[in-house]
Write a protein that holds these residues in place. Structure first.
Motif, PDB file in Angstrom:
ATOM      1  N   SER A  44       0.831  -1.200   0.000  1.00 38.60           N
ATOM      2  CA  SER A  44       0.000   0.000   0.000  1.00 38.60           C
ATOM      3  C   SER A  44       0.865   1.249   0.000  1.00 38.60           C
ATOM      4  O   SER A  44       1.995   1.246   0.483  1.00 38.60           O
ATOM      5  N   PHE A  45       0.288   2.293  -0.547  1.00 38.22           N
ATOM      6  CA  PHE A  45       0.936   3.602  -0.582  1.00 38.22           C
ATOM      7  C   PHE A  45      -0.013   4.588   0.092  1.00 38.22           C
ATOM      8  O   PHE A  45      -1.204   4.630  -0.234  1.00 38.22           O
ATOM      9  N   ILE A  46       0.515   5.356   1.035  1.00 36.13           N
ATOM     10  CA  ILE A  46      -0.316   6.309   1.760  1.00 36.13           C
ATOM     11  C   ILE A  46       0.081   7.724   1.380  1.00 36.13           C
ATOM     12  O   ILE A  46       1.242   8.101   1.490  1.00 36.13           O
ATOM     13  N   LEU A  47      -0.883   8.503   0.936  1.00 31.53           N
ATOM     14  CA  LEU A  47      -0.638   9.912   0.632  1.00 31.53           C
ATOM     15  C   LEU A  47      -0.473  10.672   1.941  1.00 31.53           C
ATOM     16  O   LEU A  47      -1.221  10.438   2.886  1.00 31.53           O
ATOM     17  N   ASP A  48       0.457  11.601   1.958  1.00 33.78           N
ATOM     18  CA  ASP A  48       0.676  12.404   3.150  1.00 33.78           C
ATOM     19  C   ASP A  48       0.020  13.768   2.951  1.00 33.78           C
ATOM     20  O   ASP A  48       0.386  14.520   2.065  1.00 33.78           O
ATOM     21  N   GLY A  49      -0.987  14.057   3.760  1.00 25.70           N
ATOM     22  CA  GLY A  49      -1.618  15.388   3.714  1.00 25.70           C
ATOM     23  C   GLY A  49      -2.420  15.648   2.462  1.00 25.70           C
ATOM     24  O   GLY A  49      -2.560  16.798   2.043  1.00 25.70           O
ATOM     25  N   ALA A  50      -2.951  14.613   1.843  1.00 24.45           N
ATOM     26  CA  ALA A  50      -3.793  14.780   0.658  1.00 24.45           C
ATOM     27  C   ALA A  50      -4.630  13.521   0.504  1.00 24.45           C
ATOM     28  O   ALA A  50      -4.469  12.560   1.253  1.00 24.45           O
ATOM     29  N   ARG A  51      -5.541  13.542  -0.456  1.00 24.16           N
ATOM     30  CA  ARG A  51      -6.458  12.416  -0.640  1.00 24.16           C
ATOM     31  C   ARG A  51      -6.575  12.067  -2.118  1.00 24.16           C
ATOM     32  O   ARG A  51      -6.310  12.885  -2.978  1.00 24.16           O
ATOM     33  N   PHE A  52      -7.009  10.852  -2.362  1.00 25.77           N
ATOM     34  CA  PHE A  52      -7.169  10.406  -3.739  1.00 25.77           C
ATOM     35  C   PHE A  52      -8.520  10.810  -4.336  1.00 25.77           C
ATOM     36  O   PHE A  52      -8.727  10.674  -5.524  1.00 25.77           O
ATOM     37  N   ASP A  53      -9.446  11.275  -3.500  1.00 23.53           N
ATOM     38  CA  ASP A  53     -10.777  11.623  -4.016  1.00 23.53           C
ATOM     39  C   ASP A  53     -10.970  13.110  -4.219  1.00 23.53           C
ATOM     40  O   ASP A  53     -12.055  13.529  -4.604  1.00 23.53           O
ATOM     41  N   THR A  54      -9.944  13.909  -3.922  1.00 28.23           N
ATOM     42  CA  THR A  54     -10.114  15.349  -4.078  1.00 28.23           C
ATOM     43  C   THR A  54      -9.248  15.922  -5.194  1.00 28.23           C
ATOM     44  O   THR A  54      -9.494  17.024  -5.641  1.00 28.23           O
ATOM     45  N   ASP A  55      -8.225  15.202  -5.598  1.00 26.87           N
ATOM     46  CA  ASP A  55      -7.362  15.663  -6.681  1.00 26.87           C
ATOM     47  C   ASP A  55      -7.013  14.482  -7.575  1.00 26.87           C
ATOM     48  O   ASP A  55      -7.191  13.333  -7.192  1.00 26.87           O
ATOM     49  N   PHE A  56      -6.479  14.806  -8.736  1.00 28.97           N
ATOM     50  CA  PHE A  56      -6.040  13.745  -9.644  1.00 28.97           C
ATOM     51  C   PHE A  56      -4.653  13.254  -9.251  1.00 28.97           C
ATOM     52  O   PHE A  56      -3.799  14.037  -8.835  1.00 28.97           O
ATOM     53  N   HIS A  57      -4.457  11.965  -9.425  1.00 36.78           N
ATOM     54  CA  HIS A  57      -3.146  11.370  -9.173  1.00 36.78           C
ATOM     55  C   HIS A  57      -2.849  10.368 -10.278  1.00 36.78           C
ATOM     56  O   HIS A  57      -3.769   9.783 -10.851  1.00 36.78           O
ATOM     57  N   VAL A  58      -1.558  10.194 -10.553  1.00 43.05           N
ATOM     58  CA  VAL A  58      -1.135   9.258 -11.587  1.00 43.05           C
ATOM     59  C   VAL A  58      -0.768   7.931 -10.924  1.00 43.05           C
ATOM     60  O   VAL A  58       0.010   7.892  -9.973  1.00 43.05           O
ATOM     61  N   PHE A  59      -1.393   6.873 -11.437  1.00 44.28           N
ATOM     62  CA  PHE A  59      -1.106   5.520 -10.941  1.00 44.28           C
ATOM     63  C   PHE A  59      -0.478   4.740 -12.073  1.00 44.28           C
ATOM     64  O   PHE A  59      -1.046   4.687 -13.173  1.00 44.28           O
ATOM     65  N   GLY A  60       0.691   4.148 -11.805  1.00 39.37           N
ATOM     66  CA  GLY A  60       1.340   3.462 -12.919  1.00 39.37           C
ATOM     67  C   GLY A  60       2.219   2.308 -12.486  1.00 39.37           C
ATOM     68  O   GLY A  60       2.577   2.168 -11.314  1.00 39.37           O
ATOM     69  N   ILE A  61       2.553   1.503 -13.489  1.00 42.35           N
ATOM     70  CA  ILE A  61       3.580   0.480 -13.303  1.00 42.35           C
ATOM     71  C   ILE A  61       4.543   0.574 -14.475  1.00 42.35           C
ATOM     72  O   ILE A  61       4.188   1.033 -15.558  1.00 42.35           O
ATOM     73  N   GLU A  62       5.758   0.148 -14.215  1.00 43.80           N
ATOM     74  CA  GLU A  62       6.709  -0.088 -15.295  1.00 43.80           C
ATOM     75  C   GLU A  62       7.135  -1.542 -15.174  1.00 43.80           C
ATOM     76  O   GLU A  62       7.654  -1.966 -14.139  1.00 43.80           O
ATOM     77  N   TRP A  63       6.846  -2.279 -16.226  1.00 40.99           N
ATOM     78  CA  TRP A  63       6.908  -3.745 -16.172  1.00 40.99           C
ATOM     79  C   TRP A  63       7.892  -4.233 -17.228  1.00 40.99           C
ATOM     80  O   TRP A  63       7.743  -3.901 -18.419  1.00 40.99           O
ATOM     81  N   GLY A  64       8.885  -4.952 -16.784  1.00 31.91           N
ATOM     82  CA  GLY A  64       9.864  -5.528 -17.696  1.00 31.91           C
ATOM     83  C   GLY A  64      10.147  -6.968 -17.309  1.00 31.91           C
ATOM     84  O   GLY A  64       9.500  -7.519 -16.414  1.00 31.91           O
ATOM     85  N   PRO A  65      11.104  -7.578 -17.941  1.00 31.44           N
ATOM     86  CA  PRO A  65      11.438  -8.967 -17.617  1.00 31.44           C
ATOM     87  C   PRO A  65      11.815  -9.097 -16.144  1.00 31.44           C
ATOM     88  O   PRO A  65      12.731  -8.418 -15.669  1.00 31.44           O
ATOM     89  N   ASN A  66      11.058  -9.913 -15.414  1.00 29.31           N
ATOM     90  CA  ASN A  66      11.344 -10.226 -14.011  1.00 29.31           C
ATOM     91  C   ASN A  66      11.216  -9.050 -13.039  1.00 29.31           C
ATOM     92  O   ASN A  66      11.788  -9.084 -11.956  1.00 29.31           O
ATOM     93  N   TYR A  67      10.473  -8.033 -13.413  1.00 26.18           N
ATOM     94  CA  TYR A  67      10.181  -6.991 -12.414  1.00 26.18           C
ATOM     95  C   TYR A  67       8.937  -6.206 -12.809  1.00 26.18           C
ATOM     96  O   TYR A  67       8.599  -6.078 -13.985  1.00 26.18           O
ATOM     97  N   ILE A  68       8.256  -5.725 -11.789  1.00 22.14           N
ATOM     98  CA  ILE A  68       7.180  -4.744 -11.963  1.00 22.14           C
ATOM     99  C   ILE A  68       7.411  -3.649 -10.930  1.00 22.14           C
ATOM    100  O   ILE A  68       7.469  -3.919  -9.723  1.00 22.14           O
ATOM    101  N   ASN A  69       7.569  -2.429 -11.397  1.00 22.04           N
ATOM    102  CA  ASN A  69       7.731  -1.275 -10.498  1.00 22.04           C
ATOM    103  C   ASN A  69       6.401  -0.549 -10.365  1.00 22.04           C
ATOM    104  O   ASN A  69       5.714  -0.332 -11.369  1.00 22.04           O
ATOM    105  N   TYR A  70       6.058  -0.150  -9.170  1.00 25.65           N
ATOM    106  CA  TYR A  70       4.793   0.554  -8.909  1.00 25.65           C
ATOM    107  C   TYR A  70       5.077   1.997  -8.506  1.00 25.65           C
ATOM    108  O   TYR A  70       5.937   2.247  -7.665  1.00 25.65           O
ATOM    109  N   TYR A  71       4.295   2.918  -9.096  1.00 29.00           N
ATOM    110  CA  TYR A  71       4.461   4.312  -8.684  1.00 29.00           C
ATOM    111  C   TYR A  71       3.128   5.034  -8.588  1.00 29.00           C
ATOM    112  O   TYR A  71       2.138   4.650  -9.215  1.00 29.00           O
TER     113      TYR A  71
END
Lengths: 468, 291
Positions: free
Chosen positions: B203-230
């Motif tokens: 899990s990722f927790i926003l500090d001092g903000a919320r996901f329902d009041t502003d836009f946020h970018v949710f993504g992954i970068e996926w390659g051989p043998n790894y998936i990065n979450y941001y």
């Protein structure tokens, strides 16, 4: 509370000077001409009273001033915490406000937060901020029924609209006591790290008036209606929808027809003409749930004209008779929410009650009704189901109103007779003839007050004691 | 890992459900701190910059049918009663539940009696229209709020025309949220031996903000043998074969995307009388990149 007064006047002058600059020079404000601002310090009590903070127990209302202390043996963080010893039932209550001598600018915050714990699981009657006599508690904010656990936990009281809090002295207040036998009492409450914070997670504003109901009310010219049920609800980071009771001044009210009704910043609707007006409200751009439609039908009809001769009557409030005593119809009992107004014109006036829980008509001189048998009263209501409670009080030889603060019944040498006025016709006057019976059947030579409960909205006229 | 310069942002909050996930990274982070302490503290979050497709939701009306299809119903037609999670909604493609307006995709959950369900919503899928093996997948979104809301941006592996079944096909959850936790999102992978309640999550927790009041970018970068979450400009997790208790199924097939707003069920719990309806999830864009 009276010691908090010297700072605002300074700001007053700043405003006046600015006004002078604008009118006399017709120039834009220079960058230097900024409004004086109060300090933005958000601290209330961390390890000590913050700058200028003082303790004001509600002694007049029966609070125990010794119930509060600063302790070092039970703290959440640092080396000191606030402690309140809540008395057991019947021994007063914890009630106080913590105000600053120098007002604070709280516009940069979105919540009052604190850590709290209790020696037993407890439900706090009221806690909040905004008790500030200088501005008539204009921004009073109250969280009622907050459940406190036996472990230190953080609590959040959202600010209904922080942009209003440019100069607030009332930073923290609470009232808690055992309100009935068996209610929790005789326990200890601790608070620590009390401060205003900008959490950034207070969102989804959901204000309401009239508790979110859309009301319709028949009314008449020169009457007034108090907007009640004012709340603001925010969704917190915890997912909880936290509702607080808010003072009217956080809202901006509007009337769809200002020729029919207008609303002031205290939430009082004044009906000024015939027709229909819809009253709505917003907080910080968000429309409140709830409204009231006023259907105003001109002036209030007169109550039935009394027919008894003056000789049979000792009058309390009537245009038909010479009154037997002066009265105080707005005694301002502690805890009373009642708004009372004298409405109508000379020779045809009424007592209008709004938002009543309990109030009274206090006689300046007692009335000897030994030779009289009834009290007459006319009642006008606009909402079906309204009932009004009447208590005719004899205050006894000592001429003092004595009431048991826990039971509400007469104490000492006082006696009373209680009755409920029911089956009231909506939109017309209903007359009652109340016998001087019960506790005052044999003690009615020092009638000193009429206590009035219920309602909450009604109009009274022609109150007099008589014999047929 | 060496291509990701990680320095800890001071306000980068996270909680790890799987302690082991991150232990492999600690050493590298430490090295990063030592060697980069004089440079700025921005993370290199993404490295895949060749745009393959994007939908900016610029044309009002129904979502672009060349990219998006719909899953309709309560799951029973798909052999997944209540979508396998006791979810309460009936998915439709009606404009009441899904439309493009003013540059956003709007997926709206409503409380209404519809085809035997008490709620309606929508689920968009690119299955059969777009899939890709590896890459960077991201969406800019504003989430709904309230107990029982379960918005998600996620991916499923190609099922080889029904030959392969979940969890063998793999599932990458780029973003899932519980409406009663407006500051928390979770990224996960599901595969054989580590699915449903045993998924590998963080899990990722926003500090001092919320996901329902502003836009946020949710993504992954996926390659051989790894998936990065941001989230936004913060890389918060990497999942590799060492982190999963089973077969790594993310090197052998393309995945397609799903965007949906579910209501209730075992993951999030059901709405209560404090939940405000309707609730709308807004998507500003969806973009897919290759290296």
């Amino acid at each position: 509370m009276t010691k908090i007064n010297n700072v605002f006047s300074k700001n007053h002058w700043a405003v006046l000077l600015l006004f002078f600059a604008i009118t006399s020079c017709e120039r834009e404000l220079s960058d230097e001409a900024v409004f004086a601002e109060f300090p933005a310090n958000g601290d209330v009590f961390t390890d000590a009273f913050s700058a200028g903070l003082d303790y004001f127990p509600f002694v007049g209302e029966g609070a125990d001033p010794e119930a509060f202390s600063v302790v070092t043996d039970e703290v959440f963080e640092g080396n000191a915490a606030m402690r309140f010893d809540v008395p057991s039932f019947g021994n007063g209550f914890v009630g106080a406000t913590f105000n600053t001598t120098v007002k604070r600018n709280l516009t940069g915050y979105d919540a009052l937060t604190f850590y709290a714990k209790a020696s037993q699981a407890a439900t706090l009657n009221d806690v909040g901020f905004g008790i500030d006599g200088d501005i008539n508690n204009k921004y009073l904010t109250t969280l009622s029924g907050l459940e406190i656990s036996t472990n230190w936990k953080k609590y959040v009281i959202p600010i209904p609209d922080a942009s209003k809090l440019i100069g607030e002295a009332g930073l923290f207040w609470l009232a808690e006591g055992a309100s009935f036998d068996g209610d929790e009492g005789g326990y200890t409450l601790w608070f620590d790290e009390v401060r205003f914070e900008n959490l950034g997670t207070i969102a989804q504003s959901d204000p309401a008036i009239f508790s979110g109901q859309d009301l319709t009310q028949q009314s008449f010219t020169d009457s007034s209606i108090i907007i009640s049920g004012l709340t603001q609800t925010y969704n917190l980071a915890s997912g909880i929808n936290q509702t607080v009771t808010t003072a009217p001044s956080y809202f901006t009210f509007s009337s769809s027809d200002t020729g029919v009704a207008i609303v002031d910043e205290l939430g009082v609707i004044s009906v000024i003409g015939e027709g229909t007006a819809l009253i709505t409200a917003i907080i910080d751009g968000v429309e409140a749930r709830g409204s009231i439609q006023i259907n105003a039908t001109g002036g209030l009809q007169s109550a039935p004209a009394p027919t008894l001769p003056q000789a049979n009557v000792k009058s309390i409030f009537s245009d038909a008779y010479t009154n037997a005593t002066e009265i105080d119809f707005a005694p301002g009992f502690g805890g009373s929410t009642t708004e009372t107004a004298l409405v109508g014109g000379a020779g045809d006036s009424f007592l209008s009650y709004a938002n009543n829980n309990f109030t009274g008509i206090i006689f300046n001189d007692t009335v000897d009704a030994s030779a009289l048998t009834f009290m007459h009263i006319d009642v006008y209501v606009q909402e079906a189901g309204t009932e009004v409670g009447i208590q005719i009080r004899d205050i006894g030889a000592n001429q003092e109103i004595e009431t048991n603060q826990f039971t509400g019944f007469p104490d000492g040498d006082d006696k009373d007779y209680r009755t409920d006025l029911t089956n009231l016709s909506v939109g017309q006057w209903t007359s009652f003839e109340i016998p001087l019976a019960g506790g005052i059947a044999n003690q009615k030579n020092n009638l000193g007050a009429i206590i009035i409960t219920g309602g909450p909205n009604f109009i009274l006229d022609n109150i007099y004691f008589y014999t047929e | 890992m060496s291509e990701i310069k990680v320095t800890m942002k001071h306000n980068h909050l996270y909680k790890s459900k799987m302690k082991s996930i991150f232990t492999g990274c600690i050493a590298i982070i430490s090295i990063g701190l030592l060697s980069n302490c004089s440079s700025d503290d921005t993370q290199t979050v993404t490295t895949f910059d060749t745009l393959i497709i994007e939908d900016n939701f610029d044309i009002d009306g129904a979502p672009d049918p060349n990219l998006w299809g719909f899953d309709i119903g309560d799951g029973s037609d798909q052999g997944l009663d209540r979508w396998g999670n006791n979810e309460l909604q009936y998915y439709t493609d009606r404009t009441e539940n899904v439309k493009v307006e003013n540059g956003f995709l709007l997926i709206t959950a409503r409380q209404e009696d519809f085809q035997g369900s008490n709620y309606t919503s929508a689920r968009l899928v690119t299955k059969g229209k777009f899939d890709q093996k590896y890459g960077r997948f991201e969406a800019r979104m504003r989430l709904p709020y309230g107990r029982g809301m379960w918005p998600a941006f996620w991916m499923l592996g190609d099922d080889n025309d029904g030959v392969d079944v979940w969890p063998q096909i793999g599932e990458i959850d780029i973003m899932e949220n519980r409406g009663q936790e407006p500051t928390i999102i979770t990224g996960s992978v599901h595969g054989p031996g580590y699915s449903a309640g045993n998924a590998v999550s963080k899990s990722f927790i926003l500090d001092g903000a919320r996901f329902d009041t502003d836009f946020h970018v949710f993504g992954i970068e996926w390659g051989p043998n790894y998936i990065n979450y941001y989230v936004d400009n913060k890389l918060y997790n990497q999942i590799t074969p060492a982190d999963v208790d089973g077969e790594w199924v993310f090197n052998d097939r393309p995945f397609y995307m799903l965007l949906n707003l579910a209501i209730g069920g075992s993951y999030v719990g059901n709405p209560n009388d404090e939940t405000n309806f309707p609730q709308t999830m807004l998507v500003d864009y969806v973009r897919v990149y290759q290296k």
